[in-house]
Design an enzyme around this catalytic site. Structure first.
Site, PDB file in Angstrom:
ATOM      1  N   HIS A 155      12.432  63.681  21.288  1.00 41.57           N
ATOM      2  CA  HIS A 155      12.000  64.918  20.900  1.00 41.57           C
ATOM      3  C   HIS A 155      10.868  65.295  21.870  1.00 41.57           C
ATOM      4  CE1 HIS A 155       7.811  62.534  20.089  1.00 41.57           C
ATOM      5  NE2 HIS A 155       8.941  61.396  19.470  1.00 41.57           N
ATOM      6  N   CYS A 171      10.196  55.967  20.343  1.00 38.51           N
ATOM      7  CA  CYS A 171      10.933  57.353  20.454  1.00 38.51           C
ATOM      8  C   CYS A 171      10.822  57.782  22.028  1.00 38.51           C
ATOM      9  CB  CYS A 171      10.373  58.427  19.814  1.00 38.51           C
ATOM     10  SG  CYS A 171      10.652  58.459  18.086  1.00 38.51           S
TER      11      CYS A 171
END
Length: 195
Positions: A155, A171
């Site tokens: 992301h 992440c």
């Protein structure tokens, strides 16, 4: 400058001249993207974390995404033994992960609902609507193993100064303009290998 220092400088310049780094143009973005990305703080970009077209060091098939957690680069494999390399932030030592997954879905300016275990570690985190304040940034690619959500994402970020570091809860964070570029290239069901 002493002779030995001059020799070292000339050696470094000669060595860098042989590198085959070619910048990749920014993708087209919407007016909303321009407006919202302008509200995210900017950071001094390290040249090594730029978006470059390179010879493929991965050996994977085109369309595959490979994340090198030690070097903190993400590679998107292209035809013709080429890749686009992006600088990324990865999971810190306690939260890093490796394995193979796939992109199960993609979202633009996604909402963020932190998982329960993150809320236990950091009680101040809360649901955040998509937008410039959101930690997921401009785009998110949701990683699944089979049909099970890993809860890991590739992301964007509202903290671009952390690109190149090991700071996330697992992440893979990218500059917003880079995640837009990857989002436009990567297909749903593309393989993601985190090494």
């Amino acid at each position: 400058m002493r002779l030995s220092s001059l020799t070292l400088v000339l050696f470094a310049v000669t060595a860098l001249a042989g590198c085959t780094f070619k910048g990749v143009p920014d993708p087209q973005v919407s007016t909303r993207d321009v407006d919202w990305m302008a509200q995210v703080p900017t950071a001094q970009e390290e040249p090594r974390n730029g978006r470059y077209l390179l010879d493929d060091p991965t050996g994977e098939k085109p369309g595959t995404i490979v994340v090198d957690t030690k070097e903190r680069f993400l590679y998107y494999v292209l035809p013709g033994k080429k890749v686009i390399r992006y600088g990324v932030a990865v999971g810190d030592e306690a939260y890093g992960w490796t394995g193979t997954s796939r992109i199960a879905r993609k979202a633009e300016w996604p909402d963020w609902n932190p998982p329960p275990e993150m809320k236990v570690r950091w009680p101040h985190v809360r649901f955040t609507k998509g937008g410039p304040e959101n930690p997921l940034g401009a785009r998110a690619l949701y990683l699944y193993e089979g049909n099970k959500d890993t809860l890991y994402r590739i992301h964007g970020t509202n903290e671009p100064e952390k690109i190149g570091l090991a700071v996330s809860s697992g992440c893979i964070r990218m500059r917003n303009i880079d995640v837009v570029d990857l989002y436009n290239r990567a297909d749903v069901n593309a393989t993601v290998i985190v090494r």
